[in-house]
Write a protein that holds these residues in place. Sequence first.
Motif, short mmCIF file in Angstrom:
data_model
loop_
_atom_site.label_atom_id
_atom_site.label_comp_id
_atom_site.label_asym_id
_atom_site.label_seq_id
_atom_site.Cartn_x
_atom_site.Cartn_y
_atom_site.Cartn_z
N ALA A 108 -1.15 -6.45 4.51
CA ALA A 108 -1.38 -6.76 5.93
C ALA A 108 -1.80 -5.51 6.69
O ALA A 108 -2.72 -5.55 7.52
N GLU A 109 -1.15 -4.39 6.44
CA GLU A 109 -1.48 -3.17 7.17
C GLU A 109 -2.87 -2.64 6.77
O GLU A 109 -3.59 -2.07 7.59
N HIS A 110 -3.23 -2.83 5.49
CA HIS A 110 -4.57 -2.42 5.07
C HIS A 110 -5.62 -3.29 5.77
O HIS A 110 -6.68 -2.79 6.20
N ALA A 111 -5.36 -4.58 5.87
CA ALA A 111 -6.31 -5.47 6.55
C ALA A 111 -6.45 -5.12 8.02
O ALA A 111 -7.52 -5.27 8.61
N LEU A 112 -5.38 -4.63 8.63
CA LEU A 112 -5.43 -4.26 10.04
C LEU A 112 -6.07 -2.89 10.26
O LEU A 112 -6.48 -2.57 11.37
N GLY A 113 -6.09 -2.06 9.20
CA GLY A 113 -6.67 -0.74 9.35
C GLY A 113 -5.75 0.25 10.02
O GLY A 113 -6.23 1.16 10.72
N VAL A 114 -4.44 0.09 9.83
CA VAL A 114 -3.50 0.99 10.49
C VAL A 114 -2.87 1.99 9.52
O VAL A 114 -1.96 2.72 9.88
N LEU A 115 -3.33 2.03 8.26
CA LEU A 115 -2.80 2.97 7.30
C LEU A 115 -3.38 4.35 7.52
O LEU A 115 -4.50 4.51 8.05
N THR A 116 -2.63 5.37 7.11
CA THR A 116 -3.18 6.71 7.12
C THR A 116 -4.22 6.83 6.01
O THR A 116 -4.33 5.96 5.13
N ALA A 117 -4.97 7.92 6.04
CA ALA A 117 -6.03 8.10 5.03
C ALA A 117 -5.47 8.11 3.61
O ALA A 117 -6.00 7.43 2.73
N PRO A 118 -4.38 8.86 3.32
CA PRO A 118 -3.83 8.81 1.96
C PRO A 118 -3.31 7.42 1.59
O PRO A 118 -3.50 6.96 0.45
N GLU A 119 -2.68 6.73 2.54
CA GLU A 119 -2.18 5.40 2.24
C GLU A 119 -3.34 4.43 2.00
O GLU A 119 -3.27 3.56 1.12
N ARG A 120 -4.41 4.56 2.79
CA ARG A 120 -5.56 3.68 2.61
C ARG A 120 -6.22 3.91 1.25
O ARG A 120 -6.59 2.96 0.55
N ALA A 121 -6.30 5.18 0.86
CA ALA A 121 -6.90 5.48 -0.44
C ALA A 121 -6.05 4.91 -1.58
O ALA A 121 -6.57 4.34 -2.54
N ALA A 122 -4.72 5.04 -1.45
CA ALA A 122 -3.84 4.50 -2.48
C ALA A 122 -3.94 2.98 -2.52
O ALA A 122 -3.92 2.36 -3.61
N ALA A 123 -4.05 2.34 -1.35
CA ALA A 123 -4.17 0.88 -1.31
C ALA A 123 -5.47 0.41 -1.96
O ALA A 123 -5.50 -0.61 -2.67
N GLU A 124 -6.55 1.15 -1.71
CA GLU A 124 -7.83 0.75 -2.31
C GLU A 124 -7.83 0.94 -3.83
O GLU A 124 -8.44 0.16 -4.56
N ARG A 125 -7.16 1.99 -4.30
CA ARG A 125 -7.03 2.15 -5.75
C ARG A 125 -6.20 1.00 -6.33
O ARG A 125 -6.50 0.49 -7.42
N ARG A 126 -5.21 0.57 -5.59
CA ARG A 126 -4.38 -0.55 -6.06
C ARG A 126 -5.19 -1.83 -6.08
O ARG A 126 -5.03 -2.68 -6.96
N MET A 127 -6.08 -2.01 -5.09
CA MET A 127 -6.92 -3.20 -5.06
C MET A 127 -7.82 -3.25 -6.29
O MET A 127 -8.11 -4.33 -6.83
N ALA A 128 -8.26 -2.07 -6.75
CA ALA A 128 -9.17 -2.03 -7.90
C ALA A 128 -8.47 -2.39 -9.19
O ALA A 128 -9.10 -2.90 -10.13
N SER A 129 -7.15 -2.16 -9.25
CA SER A 129 -6.42 -2.41 -10.50
C SER A 129 -5.50 -3.63 -10.43
O SER A 129 -5.01 -4.09 -11.45
N ASP A 130 -5.26 -4.13 -9.22
CA ASP A 130 -4.30 -5.23 -9.05
C ASP A 130 -5.03 -6.38 -8.34
O ASP A 130 -5.22 -6.34 -7.11
N ALA A 131 -5.41 -7.40 -9.10
CA ALA A 131 -6.18 -8.50 -8.52
C ALA A 131 -5.37 -9.27 -7.49
O ALA A 131 -5.89 -9.70 -6.45
#
Length: 242
Positions: free
Chosen positions: A16-39
């Motif tokens: 939810a926070e990634h969809a809202l765009g309220v994560l910090t840059a490191p958190e956003r990067a970690a979330a995007e890496r998770r999206m690539a490996s976790d369908a």
Amino acid sequence: MSDTGPEMAEPEALAAEHALGVLTAPERAAAERRMASDASFAQAVDAWRVRLGPLASEVPAVAPSDEVWPRIARALPVNDNKPQLARRLAFWRGATVGAMGLAAASLMVAVYLGGRPPVVIPAPARAAPPMLNASLSTEAGQALFVASYDPQRQALIITSLVPPGTDPLHVHQLWLIPPEDGVPRSLGMVEPGTAKTMPLDASLSQMAHEGSQLAVSVEPLGGSPQPGPSGPVAAVGALGEI
């Protein structure tokens, strides 16, 4: 990552926070890496984007006037370093976007909390009103009856200390006499040597308070033929707390 409450699991909250765009840059990067490996996580992010999309569409776009950024530039300290000034302008633009992201996050939390059932905070229990007691005695001070009034149950318990069979030709009638008007109200008969519970109706229970008197009169069989006592009053006492 902000706290979304114990009801939302960590992967769901992160999506939810990634969809809202309220994560910090490191958190956003970690979330995007998770999206690539976790369908499943990637699907959760997409689901939140679809869910929150209508909220953004309901907010009308407001274009700033042409004077906004020049006014901000003039307000900044004088610096001839053009790249540094550009970076400062970029910072202020980013701060504006960040504020919009925080507003969107607040709106999401409000929608989320609004769907939860209200928390009912029970009112503190009121203390039970105290029992009132009375000792009904003769003029010489001999106790003939004892009584207790329970305001919560609105019931009076009267106990006769008179030996049974003392006067078979008469009855003992109990009266309630409030100090407001001094008018006796009949509560019924009390047989010698017995205890009796007398429920009081709403009007009588309002009169049975501290300072009200109880009296027992000696009446002919069947009770007093008039609204008040017709025979002598054998005992009297006032209700009060012990």
